[in-house]
Design a protein around this motif. Structure first.
Motif, PDB file in Angstrom:
ATOM      1  N   TRP A   1      -7.912   4.706   3.069  1.00  0.00           N
ATOM      2  CA  TRP A   1      -8.518   3.861   4.110  1.00  0.00           C
ATOM      3  C   TRP A   1      -8.911   4.703   5.312  1.00  0.00           C
ATOM      4  O   TRP A   1      -9.973   4.517   5.917  1.00  0.00           O
ATOM      5  N   LYS A   2      -8.043   5.653   5.674  1.00  0.00           N
ATOM      6  CA  LYS A   2      -8.313   6.509   6.831  1.00  0.00           C
ATOM      7  C   LYS A   2      -9.554   7.373   6.584  1.00  0.00           C
ATOM      8  O   LYS A   2     -10.402   7.517   7.465  1.00  0.00           O
ATOM      9  N   LEU A   3      -9.673   7.923   5.370  1.00  0.00           N
ATOM     10  CA  LEU A   3     -10.847   8.739   5.029  1.00  0.00           C
ATOM     11  C   LEU A   3     -12.141   7.926   5.081  1.00  0.00           C
ATOM     12  O   LEU A   3     -13.197   8.447   5.423  1.00  0.00           O
ATOM     13  N   MET A   4     -12.052   6.649   4.720  1.00  0.00           N
ATOM     14  CA  MET A   4     -13.233   5.783   4.780  1.00  0.00           C
ATOM     15  C   MET A   4     -13.532   5.348   6.209  1.00  0.00           C
ATOM     16  O   MET A   4     -14.562   4.737   6.472  1.00  0.00           O
ATOM     17  N   GLY A   5     -12.605   5.629   7.133  1.00  0.00           N
ATOM     18  CA  GLY A   5     -12.803   5.243   8.524  1.00  0.00           C
ATOM     19  C   GLY A   5     -12.657   3.755   8.756  1.00  0.00           C
ATOM     20  O   GLY A   5     -13.215   3.205   9.702  1.00  0.00           O
ATOM     21  N   LYS A   6     -11.900   3.100   7.885  1.00  0.00           N
ATOM     22  CA  LYS A   6     -11.720   1.648   7.992  1.00  0.00           C
ATOM     23  C   LYS A   6     -10.254   1.322   8.249  1.00  0.00           C
ATOM     24  O   LYS A   6      -9.360   2.020   7.770  1.00  0.00           O
ATOM     25  N   PRO A   7     -10.003   0.247   8.994  1.00  0.00           N
ATOM     26  CA  PRO A   7      -8.612  -0.172   9.188  1.00  0.00           C
ATOM     27  C   PRO A   7      -8.070  -0.829   7.913  1.00  0.00           C
ATOM     28  O   PRO A   7      -8.822  -1.426   7.142  1.00  0.00           O
ATOM     29  N   ILE A   8      -6.787  -0.699   7.721  1.00  0.00           N
ATOM     30  CA  ILE A   8      -6.142  -1.342   6.570  1.00  0.00           C
ATOM     31  C   ILE A   8      -6.136  -2.848   6.833  1.00  0.00           C
ATOM     32  O   ILE A   8      -5.729  -3.287   7.907  1.00  0.00           O
TER      33      ILE A   8
ATOM     34  N   ILE B   1       0.847  -1.195   0.000  1.00  0.00           N
ATOM     35  CA  ILE B   1       0.000   0.000   0.000  1.00  0.00           C
ATOM     36  C   ILE B   1       0.882   1.245   0.000  1.00  0.00           C
ATOM     37  O   ILE B   1       1.949   1.267   0.615  1.00  0.00           O
ATOM     38  N   THR B   2       0.429   2.261  -0.689  1.00  0.00           N
ATOM     39  CA  THR B   2       1.148   3.532  -0.749  1.00  0.00           C
ATOM     40  C   THR B   2       0.594   4.465   0.319  1.00  0.00           C
ATOM     41  O   THR B   2      -0.418   4.177   0.960  1.00  0.00           O
ATOM     42  N   GLU B   3       1.236   5.608   0.486  1.00  0.00           N
ATOM     43  CA  GLU B   3       0.737   6.610   1.434  1.00  0.00           C
ATOM     44  C   GLU B   3      -0.647   7.102   1.019  1.00  0.00           C
ATOM     45  O   GLU B   3      -1.508   7.350   1.852  1.00  0.00           O
ATOM     46  N   VAL B   4      -0.881   7.209  -0.280  1.00  0.00           N
ATOM     47  CA  VAL B   4      -2.199   7.615  -0.779  1.00  0.00           C
ATOM     48  C   VAL B   4      -3.242   6.560  -0.416  1.00  0.00           C
ATOM     49  O   VAL B   4      -4.350   6.876   0.017  1.00  0.00           O
ATOM     50  N   GLY B   5      -2.882   5.295  -0.571  1.00  0.00           N
ATOM     51  CA  GLY B   5      -3.787   4.214  -0.198  1.00  0.00           C
ATOM     52  C   GLY B   5      -4.110   4.221   1.283  1.00  0.00           C
ATOM     53  O   GLY B   5      -5.265   4.021   1.692  1.00  0.00           O
TER      54      GLY B   5
END
Length: 118
Positions: A26-33, A18-22
């Motif tokens: 995930w953070k914006l969606m409020g979900k854990p990676i 995963i990249t920093e953008v990815g």
């Protein structure tokens, strides 16, 4: 700086992590990676060299299948899907089923061109 992380060979995507953008997505969606993504990213970072952080065990498996003539997981149409000004339409399309050996050759060809161009 660009870092080589993923590639697509004959329509097959290779490269995990995963990249920093990815991570931000995930953070914006409020979900854990997902754990499999973070695990792959850890492996990519452990294997990293300057400008390359690539990890995907399926690439090695597909490359090793040089003598395996079993069908690969996809097929392609040999007729291009492009618009034409001609009123004639192709009467037949031929579907080619790739073998694992075909994909192994495609990977070798891709890597050869990559090494020559960079």
């Amino acid at each position: 700086n660009m870092i080589f992380r993923k590639m697509s060979i004959n329509g097959v995507s290779y490269g995990q992590g995963i990249t920093e953008v990815g991570k931000a997505a995930w953070k914006l969606m409020g979900k854990p990676i997902p754990d499999d993504v973070t695990s792959a990213e850890t492996m990519a970072m452990q294997l990293a060299v300057p400008h390359v952080a690539f990890y995907d065990p399926s690439l090695k498996a597909d490359l090793a299948a040089a003598n395996d003539n079993s069908p690969f997981h996809r097929s392609i149409d040999t007729e291009p899907k492009v618009a034409s000004l001609s009123p004639k339409k192709p009467t037949k399309t031929k579907t080619v089923v790739l073998t694992r050996a075909d994909q192994s050759r495609n990977i070798k060809t891709f890597n050869r061109f990559l090494s020559l161009c960079h």
